[in-house]
Design a protein around this motif. Structure first.
Motif, PDB file in Angstrom:
ATOM      1  N   GLU A 124     -26.595 -13.118 -27.388  1.00 35.93           N
ATOM      2  CA  GLU A 124     -26.414 -14.556 -27.196  1.00 35.93           C
ATOM      3  C   GLU A 124     -27.081 -15.027 -25.904  1.00 35.93           C
ATOM      4  OE1 GLU A 124     -22.224 -15.163 -27.324  1.00 35.93           O
ATOM      5  OE2 GLU A 124     -22.033 -14.490 -29.408  1.00 35.93           O
ATOM      6  N   LEU A 125     -26.939 -14.236 -24.845  1.00 39.95           N
ATOM      7  CA  LEU A 125     -27.604 -14.575 -23.582  1.00 39.95           C
ATOM      8  C   LEU A 125     -29.119 -14.611 -23.767  1.00 39.95           C
ATOM      9  CD1 LEU A 125     -27.490 -14.750 -20.332  1.00 39.95           C
ATOM     10  CD2 LEU A 125     -27.969 -12.302 -20.448  1.00 39.95           C
ATOM     11  N   LEU A 126     -29.666 -13.608 -24.421  1.00 38.66           N
ATOM     12  CA  LEU A 126     -31.114 -13.512 -24.594  1.00 38.66           C
ATOM     13  C   LEU A 126     -31.642 -14.631 -25.486  1.00 38.66           C
ATOM     14  CD1 LEU A 126     -31.389  -9.642 -25.016  1.00 38.66           C
ATOM     15  CD2 LEU A 126     -32.080 -10.995 -23.033  1.00 38.66           C
ATOM     16  N   ASP A 127     -30.893 -14.986 -26.507  1.00 36.51           N
ATOM     17  CA  ASP A 127     -31.320 -16.098 -27.362  1.00 36.51           C
ATOM     18  C   ASP A 127     -31.364 -17.397 -26.560  1.00 36.51           C
ATOM     19  OD1 ASP A 127     -31.529 -14.387 -29.495  1.00 36.51           O
ATOM     20  OD2 ASP A 127     -29.588 -14.937 -30.379  1.00 36.51           O
ATOM     21  N   ARG A 132     -35.137 -21.464 -23.712  1.00 34.50           N
ATOM     22  CA  ARG A 132     -35.494 -22.222 -22.506  1.00 34.50           C
ATOM     23  C   ARG A 132     -36.950 -22.671 -22.503  1.00 34.50           C
ATOM     24  NH1 ARG A 132     -33.099 -21.884 -17.602  1.00 34.50           N
ATOM     25  NH2 ARG A 132     -35.118 -21.400 -16.658  1.00 34.50           N
ATOM     26  N   GLY A 133     -37.812 -21.862 -23.042  1.00 37.58           N
ATOM     27  CA  GLY A 133     -39.228 -22.195 -23.041  1.00 37.58           C
ATOM     28  C   GLY A 133     -39.912 -21.774 -21.757  1.00 37.58           C
ATOM     29  N   ARG A 134     -41.232 -21.832 -21.760  1.00 41.52           N
ATOM     30  CA  ARG A 134     -42.016 -21.334 -20.638  1.00 41.52           C
ATOM     31  C   ARG A 134     -41.885 -22.158 -19.379  1.00 41.52           C
ATOM     32  NH1 ARG A 134     -47.865 -19.863 -23.426  1.00 41.52           N
ATOM     33  NH2 ARG A 134     -47.090 -18.373 -25.001  1.00 41.52           N
ATOM     34  N   ASP A 135     -41.635 -23.449 -19.520  1.00 43.67           N
ATOM     35  CA  ASP A 135     -41.690 -24.342 -18.363  1.00 43.67           C
ATOM     36  C   ASP A 135     -40.307 -24.675 -17.796  1.00 43.67           C
ATOM     37  OD1 ASP A 135     -44.475 -24.512 -18.725  1.00 43.67           O
ATOM     38  OD2 ASP A 135     -44.220 -26.098 -20.219  1.00 43.67           O
ATOM     39  N   MET A 411     -31.132  -3.898 -23.576  1.00 43.60           N
ATOM     40  CA  MET A 411     -31.398  -5.071 -24.416  1.00 43.60           C
ATOM     41  C   MET A 411     -32.250  -6.108 -23.705  1.00 43.60           C
ATOM     42  SD  MET A 411     -27.971  -5.841 -26.645  1.00 43.60           S
ATOM     43  CE  MET A 411     -28.836  -7.178 -27.513  1.00 43.60           C
ATOM     44  N   ILE A 412     -31.957  -6.353 -22.435  1.00 50.07           N
ATOM     45  CA  ILE A 412     -32.754  -7.333 -21.688  1.00 50.07           C
ATOM     46  C   ILE A 412     -34.177  -6.825 -21.507  1.00 50.07           C
ATOM     47  CG2 ILE A 412     -33.001  -8.520 -19.471  1.00 50.07           C
ATOM     48  CD1 ILE A 412     -29.961  -8.636 -19.299  1.00 50.07           C
ATOM     49  N   ALA A 413     -34.320  -5.528 -21.194  1.00 48.07           N
ATOM     50  CA  ALA A 413     -35.658  -4.961 -20.986  1.00 48.07           C
ATOM     51  C   ALA A 413     -36.497  -5.002 -22.259  1.00 48.07           C
ATOM     52  CB  ALA A 413     -35.539  -3.525 -20.475  1.00 48.07           C
ATOM     53  N   GLN A 414     -35.856  -4.997 -23.422  1.00 45.43           N
ATOM     54  CA  GLN A 414     -36.594  -5.101 -24.685  1.00 45.43           C
ATOM     55  C   GLN A 414     -37.341  -6.421 -24.791  1.00 45.43           C
ATOM     56  OE1 GLN A 414     -33.344  -4.403 -27.527  1.00 45.43           O
ATOM     57  NE2 GLN A 414     -34.584  -2.804 -28.461  1.00 45.43           N
ATOM     58  N   ARG A 415     -36.776  -7.486 -24.241  1.00 44.00           N
ATOM     59  CA  ARG A 415     -37.304  -8.824 -24.502  1.00 44.00           C
ATOM     60  C   ARG A 415     -37.873  -9.529 -23.281  1.00 44.00           C
ATOM     61  NH1 ARG A 415     -32.789 -11.667 -28.285  1.00 44.00           N
ATOM     62  NH2 ARG A 415     -34.174 -13.458 -27.939  1.00 44.00           N
ATOM     63  N   LEU A 444     -38.287 -15.365 -15.843  1.00 41.58           N
ATOM     64  CA  LEU A 444     -38.117 -14.643 -17.099  1.00 41.58           C
ATOM     65  C   LEU A 444     -39.470 -14.563 -17.805  1.00 41.58           C
ATOM     66  CD1 LEU A 444     -34.870 -16.379 -18.420  1.00 41.58           C
ATOM     67  CD2 LEU A 444     -35.048 -14.291 -17.069  1.00 41.58           C
ATOM     68  N   ARG A 445     -40.038 -13.361 -17.901  1.00 37.78           N
ATOM     69  CA  ARG A 445     -41.330 -13.161 -18.551  1.00 37.78           C
ATOM     70  C   ARG A 445     -41.111 -12.475 -19.899  1.00 37.78           C
ATOM     71  NH1 ARG A 445     -44.099 -16.137 -14.625  1.00 37.78           N
ATOM     72  NH2 ARG A 445     -43.972 -15.107 -12.569  1.00 37.78           N
ATOM     73  N   PRO A 446     -41.331 -13.136 -21.018  1.00 40.46           N
ATOM     74  CA  PRO A 446     -41.200 -12.462 -22.320  1.00 40.46           C
ATOM     75  C   PRO A 446     -42.087 -11.227 -22.360  1.00 40.46           C
ATOM     76  CG  PRO A 446     -41.391 -14.841 -22.625  1.00 40.46           C
ATOM     77  CD  PRO A 446     -41.671 -14.569 -21.176  1.00 40.46           C
TER      78      PRO A 446
END
Length: 451
Positions: A124-127, A132-135, A411-415, A444-446
């Protein structure tokens, strides 16, 4: 007959001793004292304490002679004000009874059921980050990890989503802990002095209790045992057959809630900070996650294979142990390392210092997760590393934390890759836990954009 010596230590102020330095930044005060005076340090002034840095001395106080080193009454009183008389604050027979009753609920096998809870909350946090989007700008990772750990703890305790209440609980807990830390290091108890700080502290306690207590009452009414509170409600003392009263349940849950989320969120925050400063370690972490998980959500069964991920968490807690100080009081005269410890003297074990002892840690200030491989850990003193304390009073929630944190990190490192915003001056704040003083702003860098 050889007379034990008085340990060396800083001269300090003629009247106040070192109390100003300890109140201002006890971690720096203890670290400087260790560097200048060695493994046992005597501090003068109204707060008369002895710092123990060597693992042998730590073992003596926390394990071998723990019955002769209870926590100071002042410390116990300060803690009981915010968490009652449960496991976190209790001493003696009361503590032993609470430990017997709560231990089954915190057995690692019993906790495995919460793996899916932790991964669902993290998803849920990652979603939310993805939306949020890039900007959208950087995020305060300190706050994000606090929200995540609170949500995980609430669902594990009550099987309930506390998302709406978290915005009220988070600042209330921080105010309560900061005020409690001031009480522990102040010659005059600020709780006895009418002030704005005292009013804010009491209001903070009221906020936390207004959320927790009704939930415990409702949980007692509905029954069941598939969450931690349910397990505590059904627990009985194996020796006496007695169960927790409602008041005791409230104390235990308050202690777990206040202490549990703070330590986990702090450890997670420092982990992302250190990974940002050490990109090679971050790359190795992501490589392990990709290899083990191949893009799927991790499970508890994956943890034995996420070895580097776990070592990253362990190393973060070495450098920034969430609970960075343990205070005890000598119940009788003693001798440690050839030095006299008089009855009534406070002794302090500071993991932040012991975790940097050069006799036991090469490059003690460096971030090296590999130092926790079995080969490099095999001959290390057992008391050289104590992020959860040691001895009979070792934190009962250690398995809960070490089940949760590697799953969250993986999980965070995956995304996402989390990069510290340049120009920040990150300062540890030694309160009840060793957390960053200010917000921890990170980009946050995808992952798909950074590979």
């Amino acid at each position: 007959m050889t007379t034990a010596l008085v340990p060396p230590g800083p001269r300090g102020h003629p009247v106040l001793g070192s109390i100003r330095e300890i109140q201002r930044d006890n971690v720096s005060a203890f670290m400087d004292a260790f560097r200048h005076h060695g493994d046992i340090v005597n501090f003068r002034g109204p707060l008369r304490i002895q710092l123990l840095a060597h693992p042998d001395y730590v073992q003596h106080v926390l394990r071998d002679q723990h019955k002769h080193y209870p926590r100071p009454r002042k410390v116990q009183g300060c803690l009981s004000t915010i968490v009652g008389d449960g496991l976190v604050a209790a001493e003696g027979a009361s503590w032993l009874r609470s430990r017997r009753l709560t231990q089954p609920a915190f057995h690692r096998d019993a906790l495995r059921r919460f793996g899916e809870t932790f991964t669902a909350t993290t998803a849920e946090l990652l979603d939310g980050w993805q939306r949020r989007g890039r900007d959208a700008g950087p995020v305060d990772v300190k706050s994000e990890m606090m929200h995540l750990s609170l949500a995980n703890l609430a669902r594990a305790l009550f099987k309930t989503d506390l998302t709406e209440a978290i915005t009220r609980i988070e600042p209330a807990v921080q105010r309560a802990l900061a005020f409690t830390h001031r009480r522990m290091t102040s010659p005059v108890d600020p709780l006895r002095v009418p002030s704005q700080g005292r009013r804010r502290f009491l209001d903070a306690l009221g906020t936390v209790n207004s959320v927790l207590h009704p939930m415990i009452t409702e949980r007692r009414r509905t029954g069941g045992s598939d969450d931690l509170v349910g397990m505590l409600l059904g627990a009985t003392d194996p020796e006496t057959g007695e169960a927790f009263t409602d008041a005791q349940i409230r104390d235990e849950v308050s202690g777990f809630f206040v202490a549990g989320h703070e330590t986990v969120s702090t450890a997670l925050t420092w982990t992302w900070y250190l990974l940002s400063l050490n990109p090679e370690s971050a790359r190795r972490l992501r490589a392990e996650v990709d290899e083990v998980l191949a893009g799927r959500v991790p499970t508890v069964e994956d943890l034995p294979k996420l070895t580097y991920t776990t070592m990253v968490v362990q190393e973060a807690m070495r450098l920034f142990p969430p609970i960075f100080v343990y205070m005890r009081c000598a119940a009788q005269d003693d001798t440690i390392g050839g030095y006299h410890v008089p009855a009534g003297r406070w002794v302090v074990v500071c993991p932040y210092v012991t975790h940097r002892h050069p006799e036991f840690w090469d490059n003690p200030e460096g971030f090296e997760p590999e130092r926790f491989t079995p080969a490099r850990s095999a001959d290390r003193h057992r008391m050289a590393y104590l992020p959860f304390g040691a001895g009979p009073r070792k934190c009962i929630g250690d398995s809960f934390a070490m089940l949760q944190m590697p799953l969250v990190i993986a999980m965070i490192a995956q995304r996402f890759r989390l990069d510290l915003v340049e120009g920040q001056h990150v300062v540890p704040e030694p309160a009840i836990s060793l957390r960053p003083r200010d917000p921890m702003w990170m980009w946050l860098r995808p992952v798909e954009e950074t590979s």
